[in-house]
Enzyme design. Sequence first.
Site, PDB file in Angstrom:
ATOM      1  N   ALA A  25       0.851  -1.198   0.000  1.00 47.89           N
ATOM      2  CA  ALA A  25       0.000   0.000   0.000  1.00 47.89           C
ATOM      3  C   ALA A  25       0.875   1.233   0.000  1.00 47.89           C
ATOM      4  CB  ALA A  25      -0.937   0.005   1.213  1.00 47.89           C
ATOM      5  N   GLY A  27       0.595   5.305   1.267  1.00 45.62           N
ATOM      6  CA  GLY A  27      -0.160   6.321   1.982  1.00 45.62           C
ATOM      7  C   GLY A  27       0.425   7.691   1.745  1.00 45.62           C
ATOM      8  N   GLY A  28      -0.092   8.668   2.501  1.00 47.76           N
ATOM      9  CA  GLY A  28       0.357  10.033   2.329  1.00 47.76           C
ATOM     10  C   GLY A  28       1.757  10.282   2.840  1.00 47.76           C
ATOM     11  N   MET A  29       2.239   9.445   3.808  1.00 50.70           N
ATOM     12  CA  MET A  29       3.543   9.667   4.413  1.00 50.70           C
ATOM     13  C   MET A  29       4.570   8.589   4.065  1.00 50.70           C
ATOM     14  SD  MET A  29       3.141  12.459   6.093  1.00 50.70           S
ATOM     15  CE  MET A  29       1.727  13.463   6.539  1.00 50.70           C
ATOM     16  N   ALA A  30       4.111   7.378   3.726  1.00 48.07           N
ATOM     17  CA  ALA A  30       5.054   6.274   3.542  1.00 48.07           C
ATOM     18  C   ALA A  30       4.436   5.230   2.619  1.00 48.07           C
ATOM     19  CB  ALA A  30       5.412   5.639   4.890  1.00 48.07           C
ATOM     20  N   ASP A 141      -4.930   8.078  15.475  1.00 50.13           N
ATOM     21  CA  ASP A 141      -5.483   7.843  14.137  1.00 50.13           C
ATOM     22  C   ASP A 141      -6.147   6.475  14.065  1.00 50.13           C
ATOM     23  OD1 ASP A 141      -6.109   8.613  11.575  1.00 50.13           O
ATOM     24  OD2 ASP A 141      -4.223   7.970  10.699  1.00 50.13           O
TER      25      ASP A 141
END
Length: 649
Positions: A25, A27-30, A141
Amino acid sequence: MDTTVADTLIGTTIDGRYRITGRVARGGMATVYTATDERLERTVALKIIHPSQATNAHFVDRFTDEAKTIARLTHPNVVAVYDQGRHQGLPYLVMEYVQGNTLRDLLTQRRRLSPVEALAILEQMLAAIAAAHRAGLVHRDVKPENVLVAEAPSGGVANLVDAVVKVADFGLARAVEASSADEPGQLMATVAYVAPELVTDGHADARTDVYSAGIVLFEMLTGRVPFDGDDPVAVAWQHVDNDVPAPSGLVKGLPTVLDDLTARATRRDPGARPTDAGALLAEVQTVRDDLGAANVETALLRQVPPTRAPVADATTVVPAIGAGDRPPWARLPNQAAPRGQEYTAGRLPRSSRRGSSEGPDRRRILLSAAVAVMVLVVIGSTWWVTLGRYTDAPSLINQTKAQVELSAQQQGFELFYGDGAYSESVPKDTVVSQDPAPDGKVVKGGVITVNLSLGPERFAVPDLAGLELAAARGELEQLNLKLKEGSGQYSDTVPEGAVLSSDPKTGTQLKRGATVTVALSKGRAPIRVPDLNGKNINEARDELAKLGLTASERYKDSDQPKDTVIGQTPKSGTGATKDDEVTLDVSKGPPLVTVPDLTNQPCQDARAALEGLGLRVRIDFNPNAFVRSQQPGGNTQVEPQTEVAIQCF
């Protein structure tokens, strides 16, 4: 689409130990990959921070510190952290690889869960979060994407009551929040699950996680989040302004005890919620025990033999569906063994004995009759649950939004709009997929989820000029585009290694996976172009030849002397390479002057006319007489300052 094709890290070995085998996957950070730990011969999950985040020193430091903290947090429901390091300057974590699905995947497939399944998953979620709270950590989160449902040893995750649940991304949210501490107005949380206090003052503690867990419970029970909309800020403020509605208001037949549990966990005032995940866990276990004791249908299903009624000496166990009815490998720490009550043929519980006068035949008859009734109840309930209440789902594919809503009104089913999907062939706002599929089974009057086409998926080429190669690659990867390094070029203004230009140009709309070719600066060229202005053309040619440069000339009118260099391209000081051409602007000299015919004019008038044209005058003989001849003659073209002799007598 195969997401691993364009990823250059696939097949790479990190730190001489972790060989990346696939991408899970992004994501926005990693980005999360699967990898093989070649030292211990096991599969692990490897999370690498995006290049765009690697330049934030504060974020990287907090990410590293939190990783160390989580590595010390040992709990069966927490995704374990094994190792950390850096690859090409990018921090990474090595974590436990969980074979299974995220809770988001399960909700996408099934839309909502039964109360028993939802509480079974919530128990293990809260057990993990409670361990973090005891260690002084706040997740910040909590959402279905961070909840992993592992496959049971028997394979698959169909029996969610027996599945093992693990919570991921502890501490990363804290690191992200810290990295953005100086950015006012930025909310580092998922707005669908954000607690009111995070919206109003940015404060988070254990009760913040309790609120988010309550929203997850609401979604598991109803198949949707309580607040939704196109504007994330507006959605976040709905948590501040509104109470979470009761789940039974959306799904008829849900026990009110679940409404009460959801309400306690999602109170807008943090002080009115359970103090932490451990306190909420205790309430969840109590509710689950109460539901289990009242769940007669499930108890009957578990006690009826598969083929025939029990014989006289058989023993039948009627278990309650509570906190202890999961197998030993899936039981929470310190959880009691399964509870039940034995009914043995020929021996009723003490509270039910009437005396010794009743014979075994009467008891057998009563027991057989009870079992028969149970079988009928089970058969009837099973028919209703599996067939009776279902109908065929209509085909909504390729219908517009207006057509779908009309179909729902006419045929009596509810609509739920999914996130939509991009399509190259289906027009925008037309149904591209539905769940259940056409002719699939749906509860009469139930919900059909439709995804409308978002039209063709396109990504605009960002402005990459001046970025380093790694940063440019990160920008494109976030937009699902690929980078190709083109030929380098010298530049006097862009540092070596930075992007000079891109092809296609900035703003061009591209499909997912398209390639953008970038030209990188090679820095200043090795030869400096000299200043040749004011020099004679021959001198200028010789100087350029000595530097390995070539000259080309363009002659122009000028008041400068003929063959004088009056301009050059490129300018002096510009970088150049061998055999580069320098264009020189060369003076053709001042414009020629036409000498007038002065014959028979007074000598002094002739002098004035010639000097007015920029010519020099020489008078022979009598300056007060008339011009009888001249040299050069009339209408002759000469250069400025040419001497004209006139003979006067």
